[in-house]
Enzyme design. Structure first.
Site, PDB file in Angstrom:
ATOM      1  CE1 TYR A 139      13.322  17.961  18.925  1.00  0.00           C
ATOM      2  CE2 TYR A 139      11.824  19.599  19.808  1.00  0.00           C
ATOM      3  CZ  TYR A 139      12.092  18.297  19.437  1.00  0.00           C
ATOM      4  OH  TYR A 139      11.126  17.336  19.594  1.00  0.00           O
ATOM      5  CB  VAL A 147      11.778  20.921  26.659  1.00  0.00           C
ATOM      6  CG1 VAL A 147      10.633  21.174  25.672  1.00  0.00           C
ATOM      7  CG2 VAL A 147      12.745  22.090  26.644  1.00  0.00           C
ATOM      8  CE  LYS A 181      12.634  18.778  23.649  1.00  0.00           C
ATOM      9  NZ  LYS A 181      11.478  18.852  22.720  1.00  0.00           N
TER      10      LYS A 181
END
Length: 303
Positions: A136, A206, A164
């Site tokens: 992330y 996402v 991400k």
């Protein structure tokens, strides 16, 4: 790692009752709705799912409940947001026993690690569990940027399969592909850059607002992946004012309110987050209602 994640992976909100208790049935219902509308994966306990506000026992209930309703139809990932390396590794192992099939792993949420420390954080996490990992990367919110240079030090870690990308710099997508080819799956991590990211080759998204509008978000993604950008752009422009809500510090309240207005899900959050009130609430409600009306108008014209 055999994980080949692609498509729309909503960052699922954790539904709560007005008293702050986790509402498992509403959470399961929302996940079922997402899958029926064509998402390719489910991520529970993202920061949008109020990960840092939940106790471990509550997180276990959420993952197990999600596992039950997903039932193998799509990959089930869990957010992992911890303070220390030890707690991250321990929690990752627990999440695997609860049923998680992958992790969307934050850097330490309490410490702005430097490049060497960030690399070691993810390398250790991979060594301590058997799950594929999505990094992330949100330096705007967490102050840690997993740059291509840091990723280069993790290229040999097979369990790290995806990033991400939420740096806010659209150029980063091309830099990642130029540096690594297809070594890492690159997912767009912010709603109001998805079409731009698709033109540059991302293979996943996402998404926050997919919680409210899964059918429309999947359609934008599918059209973009198919190169039908003119058709995707028309819908993207309708959705973008609502997508902008995904970039606010109050995205949890905003997206839960959107879910509430679109299909009746509970909008409650856990303190210190409080329900929206006054002028702020009115502005957000106006954006959401305008989007609902615009989508309804598009649908009637198509019919």
């Amino acid at each position: 790692m055999t994980a080949k994640w692609t498509g729309v992976f909503p960052a699922v909100t954790t539904k709560l009752q007005e008293n702050g208790a986790v509402d498992i049935l509403s959470t399961q219902s929302s996940i079922e709705r997402l899958i029926k509308n064509g998402v390719s994966g489910i991520i529970v306990l993202p920061m949008l799912g109020e990960n840092a506000s939940l106790k471990l026992a509550e997180k276990e209930k959420v993952i197990r409940a999600a596992k039950e309703v997903v039932a193998g139809r799509v990959p089930l990932l869990s957010g992992l947001a911890e303070v220390s390396t030890e707690s991250a590794a321990d929690t990752a192992r627990k999440f695997q026993t609860f049923g998680a099939e992958g992790l969307m792993a934050f850097p330490s949420i309490a410490y702005k690690s430097d490049a060497r420390e960030t690399s070691e954080w993810y390398r250790t996490l991979a060594a301590e569990c058997d799950l594929p990992i999505m990094i992330y990367n949100n330096p705007i919110a967490y102050g840690v940027d997993v740059t291509p240079a840091i990723l280069r030090t993790l290229e040999d870690v097979d369990q790290i399969v995806c990033i991400k990308e939420e740096s806010g710099d659209i150029r980063r997508v091309t830099d990642l592909y130029n540096e690594f080819g297809d070594r890492f799956a690159v997912f767009c991590g912010v709603d109001d850059l998805i079409l731009e990211s698709l033109t540059l080759g991302v293979t996943g998204w996402v998404s926050g607002m997919t919680n409210a509008w899964p059918e429309e978000c999947v359609r934008i993604f599918d059209l973009g992946r198919a190169g039908k950008f003119a058709e995707a752009l028309a819908l993207y422009r309708v959705m973008t004012p609502a997508f902008h809500l995904d970039t606010s510090v109050k995205l949890v309240q905003y997206i839960k309110l959107a879910e509430h207005l679109v299909y009746g899900a509970p909008e409650w959050t856990r303190a210190p987050r409080l329900p929206l009130v006054g002028e702020e609430r009115e502005k957000v409600v106006a954006v959401i209602n305008d989007t609902i009306a615009s989508l309804r108008s598009r649908s009637s014209k198509a019919a």
